[in-house]
Design an enzyme around this catalytic site. Structure first.
Site, PDB file in Angstrom:
ATOM      1  N   GLU A   1      80.592  38.885  66.920  1.00 60.08           N
ATOM      2  CA  GLU A   1      80.279  39.218  65.343  1.00 60.08           C
ATOM      3  C   GLU A   1      81.591  39.500  64.655  1.00 60.08           C
ATOM      4  OE1 GLU A   1      77.772  42.487  63.035  1.00 60.08           O
ATOM      5  OE2 GLU A   1      78.407  43.222  64.725  1.00 60.08           O
TER       6      GLU A   1
ATOM      7  N   LYS B   1      71.506  37.553  59.931  1.00 57.84           N
ATOM      8  CA  LYS B   1      71.227  38.993  60.485  1.00 57.84           C
ATOM      9  C   LYS B   1      70.080  39.528  59.669  1.00 57.84           C
ATOM     10  CE  LYS B   1      73.653  43.090  62.170  1.00 57.84           C
ATOM     11  NZ  LYS B   1      74.871  43.908  62.235  1.00 57.84           N
TER      12      LYS B   1
ATOM     13  N   CYS C   1      74.400  41.839  66.776  1.00 57.22           N
ATOM     14  CA  CYS C   1      74.592  43.201  66.982  1.00 57.22           C
ATOM     15  C   CYS C   1      73.452  44.307  66.859  1.00 57.22           C
ATOM     16  CB  CYS C   1      75.736  43.329  66.039  1.00 57.22           C
ATOM     17  SG  CYS C   1      76.627  44.986  66.517  1.00 57.22           S
TER      18      CYS C   1
END
Length: 274
Positions: A44, A116, A157
């Site tokens: 990321e 995301k 993440c």
């Protein structure tokens, strides 16, 4: 046809200097390729960690590649690899960024883009405050993509804290899960290994977690590091050194996934409830 595939995971400490970060990425991808990796994973925010104002100068679109996407395409072509680049700063329709995980093929084409979904808006007890939604626009679609070893589920993440997402990716055929991260050092000490191994065990899938490490020279932001690969039994089969630019090498074996899922059929044994 799927096959046992050698992969590489990258670990670096990005800052607000995009050209410098990309130089590090080039070196790490080359190192992984030299060790036989057919697929290389970047963490990321591999190209930029800095202010919300600064990121606006580096937002790009997939149909009009800027220096970040161009670098990723060149790396895939040059080394004839699949590149999974977690945390590409993609311009969203509302003017914010999408935190986008890309799969780029060896011919430089974008095969998949996951934006995301879960954004990191928290106040931690150590004084760390993160409002990802201030500069980032969430996605709303799950994404899988085909790699030489089989189906890969994409995430980024903070998604790792939402396990039903990964079960849904498995239901869509995933035998491996990409979780590129810039995981906070404070929470990483307690949760990183536990969460990554848990997702691998409950999904009976490989977890592939390229990671950021160290002090990013931005408002005290520090990342935990320990980029790793966990196998479908929860064993850590590759892990990067704690505090350095590094690559880890592992093999993704679809037959091992089939063996474990047959031996302990927990995915098949899932029930339903009201």
């Amino acid at each position: 046809m799927t096959k046992k595939t050698t992969i590489g995971i990258a670990q670096l400490c990005a800052n607000a200097d995009v050209p410098s970060n990309l130089t590090v990425c080039r070196d790490l991808v080359a190192r992984a390729s030299d060790q036989g990796a057919e697929v290389v994973f970047l963490p990321e925010a591999f190209a930029y960690i800095g202010s919300d104002r600064g990121i606006k100068n580096h937002l790009e679109t997939l149909d009009n590649p800027g220096p970040i996407l161009t670098c990723c395409q060149d790396l895939a072509r040059t080394h004839e690899i699949h590149l999974v680049a977690g945390g590409y700063p993609e311009l969203a329709k509302d003017g914010r960024a999408h935190n986008t995980c890309l799969h780029i093929t060896p011919d430089g084409e974008t095969a998949a883009a996951y934006r995301k979904i879960h954004l990191f808006d928290v106040d931690l007890s150590d004084g760390t405050r993160m409002l990802e939604s201030r500069s980032t626009s969430p996605g709303n679609e799950l994404v899988t993509t085909e790699l030489p070893f089989g189906v890969l589920g994409l995430s980024v993440c903070y998604d790792v804290r939402f396990p039903t997402m990964y079960q849904d990716l498995v239901d869509r055929g995933a035998i491996a899960l990409a979780i590129p991260a810039a995981f906070m050092r404070s929470t990483g000490r307690r949760h990183w290994h536990v969460l990554m191994r848990a997702r691998a065990i409950e999904c009976q899938a490989y977890v592939i977690a390229a990671a950021q490490f160290g002090d990013h020279n931005h408002r005290g932001r520090k990342s935990f590091g320990h980029a790793l690969v966990a196998d479908p039994w929860g064993n850590i089969v590759a892990e990067c050194a704690e505090a350095q630019n590094d690559v880890g090498i592992a093999q993704i074996d679809p037959d091992e996934v089939d063996r474990i899922r047959a031996e302990l059929p927990s995915l098949q044994n899932r029930g339903s409830w009201k």
